[in-house]
Write an enzyme that holds these catalytic residues in place. Sequence first.
Site, PDB file in Angstrom:
ATOM      1  N   THR A   1      -4.700  12.579   7.519  1.00 45.23           N
ATOM      2  CA  THR A   1      -3.283  12.740   7.866  1.00 45.23           C
ATOM      3  C   THR A   1      -3.106  13.904   8.835  1.00 45.23           C
ATOM      4  O   THR A   1      -2.462  13.764   9.882  1.00 45.23           O
ATOM      5  CB  THR A   1      -2.445  12.940   6.587  1.00 45.23           C
TER       6      THR A   1
ATOM      7  N   LYS B   1       0.859  -1.191   0.000  1.00 40.14           N
ATOM      8  CA  LYS B   1       0.000   0.000   0.000  1.00 40.14           C
ATOM      9  C   LYS B   1       0.882   1.223   0.000  1.00 40.14           C
ATOM     10  O   LYS B   1       1.858   1.289   0.744  1.00 40.14           O
ATOM     11  CB  LYS B   1      -0.833  -0.041   1.304  1.00 40.14           C
TER      12      LYS B   1
ATOM     13  N   LYS C   1       5.613   1.806   8.455  1.00 40.72           N
ATOM     14  CA  LYS C   1       4.436   2.531   8.968  1.00 40.72           C
ATOM     15  C   LYS C   1       3.269   1.563   9.186  1.00 40.72           C
ATOM     16  O   LYS C   1       2.655   1.552  10.247  1.00 40.72           O
ATOM     17  CB  LYS C   1       4.044   3.609   7.945  1.00 40.72           C
TER      18      LYS C   1
ATOM     19  N   LYS D   1       5.271   2.368  -2.928  1.00 44.66           N
ATOM     20  CA  LYS D   1       5.093   3.783  -3.286  1.00 44.66           C
ATOM     21  C   LYS D   1       5.263   3.916  -4.786  1.00 44.66           C
ATOM     22  O   LYS D   1       5.926   3.097  -5.426  1.00 44.66           O
ATOM     23  CB  LYS D   1       6.128   4.650  -2.566  1.00 44.66           C
TER      24      LYS D   1
ATOM     25  N   SER E   1      -7.018   5.076   4.872  1.00 41.32           N
ATOM     26  CA  SER E   1      -6.968   4.376   3.585  1.00 41.32           C
ATOM     27  C   SER E   1      -7.304   2.906   3.790  1.00 41.32           C
ATOM     28  O   SER E   1      -8.024   2.289   3.002  1.00 41.32           O
ATOM     29  CB  SER E   1      -5.572   4.481   2.958  1.00 41.32           C
TER      30      SER E   1
HETATM   31  P1  NAD Z   1       0.742  18.579  -0.964  1.00 43.13           P
HETATM   32  O1  NAD Z   1       1.261  18.564  -2.345  1.00 43.13           O
HETATM   33  O2  NAD Z   1      -0.726  18.677  -0.736  1.00 43.13           O
HETATM   34  O3  NAD Z   1       1.436  19.758  -0.133  1.00 43.13           O
HETATM   35  C1  NAD Z   1       2.812  19.979  -0.054  1.00 43.13           C
HETATM   36  C2  NAD Z   1       3.012  21.393   0.482  1.00 43.13           C
HETATM   37  O4  NAD Z   1       4.391  21.627   0.741  1.00 43.13           O
HETATM   38  C3  NAD Z   1       2.578  22.503  -0.487  1.00 43.13           C
HETATM   39  O5  NAD Z   1       1.887  23.514   0.248  1.00 43.13           O
HETATM   40  C4  NAD Z   1       3.899  23.073  -0.999  1.00 43.13           C
HETATM   41  O6  NAD Z   1       3.788  24.434  -1.365  1.00 43.13           O
HETATM   42  C5  NAD Z   1       4.742  22.905   0.238  1.00 43.13           C
HETATM   43  N1  NAD Z   1       6.194  22.968   0.021  1.00 43.13           N
HETATM   44  C6  NAD Z   1       6.943  22.353  -0.928  1.00 43.13           C
HETATM   45  N2  NAD Z   1       8.247  22.690  -0.781  1.00 43.13           N
HETATM   46  C7  NAD Z   1       8.300  23.529   0.299  1.00 43.13           C
HETATM   47  C8  NAD Z   1       9.350  24.213   0.963  1.00 43.13           C
HETATM   48  N3  NAD Z   1      10.619  24.098   0.571  1.00 43.13           N
HETATM   49  N4  NAD Z   1       9.042  24.992   2.025  1.00 43.13           N
HETATM   50  C9  NAD Z   1       7.774  25.110   2.457  1.00 43.13           C
HETATM   51  N5  NAD Z   1       6.743  24.481   1.864  1.00 43.13           N
HETATM   52  C10 NAD Z   1       7.007  23.701   0.798  1.00 43.13           C
HETATM   53  O7  NAD Z   1       1.332  17.242  -0.259  1.00 43.13           O
HETATM   54  P2  NAD Z   1       0.814  16.511   1.045  1.00 43.13           P
HETATM   55  O8  NAD Z   1      -0.088  15.407   0.623  1.00 43.13           O
HETATM   56  O9  NAD Z   1       0.384  17.505   2.046  1.00 43.13           O
HETATM   57  O10 NAD Z   1       2.172  15.822   1.509  1.00 43.13           O
HETATM   58  C11 NAD Z   1       3.156  16.526   2.258  1.00 43.13           C
HETATM   59  C12 NAD Z   1       4.042  15.513   2.965  1.00 43.13           C
HETATM   60  O11 NAD Z   1       3.210  14.684   3.783  1.00 43.13           O
HETATM   61  C13 NAD Z   1       4.786  14.557   2.024  1.00 43.13           C
HETATM   62  O12 NAD Z   1       6.013  14.205   2.625  1.00 43.13           O
HETATM   63  C14 NAD Z   1       3.884  13.335   2.005  1.00 43.13           C
HETATM   64  O13 NAD Z   1       4.578  12.154   1.647  1.00 43.13           O
HETATM   65  C15 NAD Z   1       3.419  13.325   3.445  1.00 43.13           C
HETATM   66  N6  NAD Z   1       2.200  12.552   3.674  1.00 43.13           N
HETATM   67  C16 NAD Z   1       1.032  12.915   3.092  1.00 43.13           C
HETATM   68  C17 NAD Z   1      -0.098  12.126   3.320  1.00 43.13           C
HETATM   69  C18 NAD Z   1      -1.430  12.504   2.762  1.00 43.13           C
HETATM   70  O14 NAD Z   1      -2.421  11.824   3.079  1.00 43.13           O
HETATM   71  N7  NAD Z   1      -1.543  13.539   1.965  1.00 43.13           N
HETATM   72  C19 NAD Z   1      -0.010  10.996   4.141  1.00 43.13           C
HETATM   73  C20 NAD Z   1       1.201  10.676   4.728  1.00 43.13           C
HETATM   74  C21 NAD Z   1       2.309  11.464   4.488  1.00 43.13           C
END
Ligand code: NAD
Length: 432
Positions: free
Chosen positions: A200, A80, A104, A116, A359
């Site tokens: 999340t 997953k 995880k 992934k 999920s």
């Molecule tokens: P997203 O694309 O919705 O958001 C990412 C955010 O980070 C955006 O606002 C972007 O502008 C910002 N960003 C990028 N580079 C940056 C920087 N240098 N400084 C400040 N901000 C910056 O992505 P997401 O789904 O929120 O995922 C973010 C992190 O969380 C990732 O590492 C992802 O793997 C992890 N994550 C997400 C989920 C989920 O359900 N969405 C679950 C587990 C982990």
Amino acid sequence: MTAEIKIDTALERERDPVGAIQQQLRAAVERLTLPQTVYELLRLPMRAIKVAIPVHLEAGGYRLFEGWRVQHSDVLGPTKGGIRFHPAVSEQEVTALAMWMSYKTAANGLPLGGAKGGVRVDPRALSVRELEQLSRGYVRLLRNEMGPRRDIPAPDVNTDARIMGWMADEYMQLVGQSEPGFVTGKPLVLGGSPGRLEATGRGVVVTVREVLRARGQRLAGARVAVQGFGNAGRVAARRFAEAGARVVAVSDSRAAVYCEQGLAVPALIAHKQRTGSVGGFPGAEPIGQEELLTLEVEVLVPAALENAITEELAPRVRARVIAEAANGPTTAAADAILRQRDIWVIPDIVCNAGGVIVSYFEWVQNTTGYLWTARKVERLCEDKLVQTCAALLGCAEQLGLDLRQAAYTLAVERLAEGLRARGRLNEQGAPR
Ligand code: NAD
């Protein structure tokens, strides 16, 4: 997939997440006095597939986009993990993200493995039609490797429910039957789960609350800084504010803003939706993006990408607790410095697990054909995270470990148990 990942320079070594995960794995195997074979069997992904996806450009001609699906371990169940669309995606990054997913799901007691996916693309440069072709092309090329009983994708950075809807449709057309459990994070109308979008960010706040409680502190009144204002960061910021914490700073890829009294998070979300950035939010002062990471706050939440907190930055961090909403935001060298400085890090594989937990609930609902209420989803997710946090804090206290070491200990113990139960280890621990 070649055996070891090649590392050329000290900087690359510091930022090599695969090496850091392997180190955590090795240490957990030794701590638990498990056979060395457990390390050998888990140190690399079981399968890595590379694809080149053709997209017919609106301007004319085709362009090929490189993509990957990496499946680390299916010992505990179907693999997953989300799919990321980003210009910096590489096989190494997808490999690390797949490995984090395995640890995880194991640390949180889910009957799933870890995988992934990623495509090297700047999705903002594509039209909606091109983006749809890319999403459908990814599924077409990987249809035999993924599936509801095999490997289940989900959203990640720059992918969302709309893209999951296209992917679900493509898969169902290819196999000629309804398979809503092929992908999670879908639109509700296609069998998505209530609460998945928020899971999340909500989970991040639950884990912070539990860890602060163990330190004799409370969320109410705590100062919080959030790096990244996407799905994870935005929801976490809103929930922190609702819980009475003071969200004093927020950043995105373009800007960072600060307000001593606490930012009005719902208005900030509306501002970002309107203007495309948190920058220029009325009543807040602009600060540097790196400055946000070194603010004096109770809780720092990296919620953007990997390697945000480096060896160079770690000595200047002034937060008491770091909540890893992002995957892999702290390098191994930075982690060691934070440990010495007694800054608690809630590791990604627990802190952001709310997403994969819901999920999993979505997949269960799809498998049984019965939809749960939002309240049930939220309650069960919170229960699961509270249980994981209790196990984590107990393990850390009992064995004298930091929270990341404790999380890997819980995960590796369960994976080893799975390997043994499947008969993949004999009495002496050798693979069969
Ligand atoms: P997203 O694309 O919705 O958001 C990412 C955010 O980070 C955006 O606002 C972007 O502008 C910002 N960003 C990028 N580079 C940056 C920087 N240098 N400084 C400040 N901000 C910056 O992505 P997401 O789904 O929120 O995922 C973010 C992190 O969380 C990732 O590492 C992802 O793997 C992890 N994550 C997400 C989920 C989920 O359900 N969405 C679950 C587990 C982990």
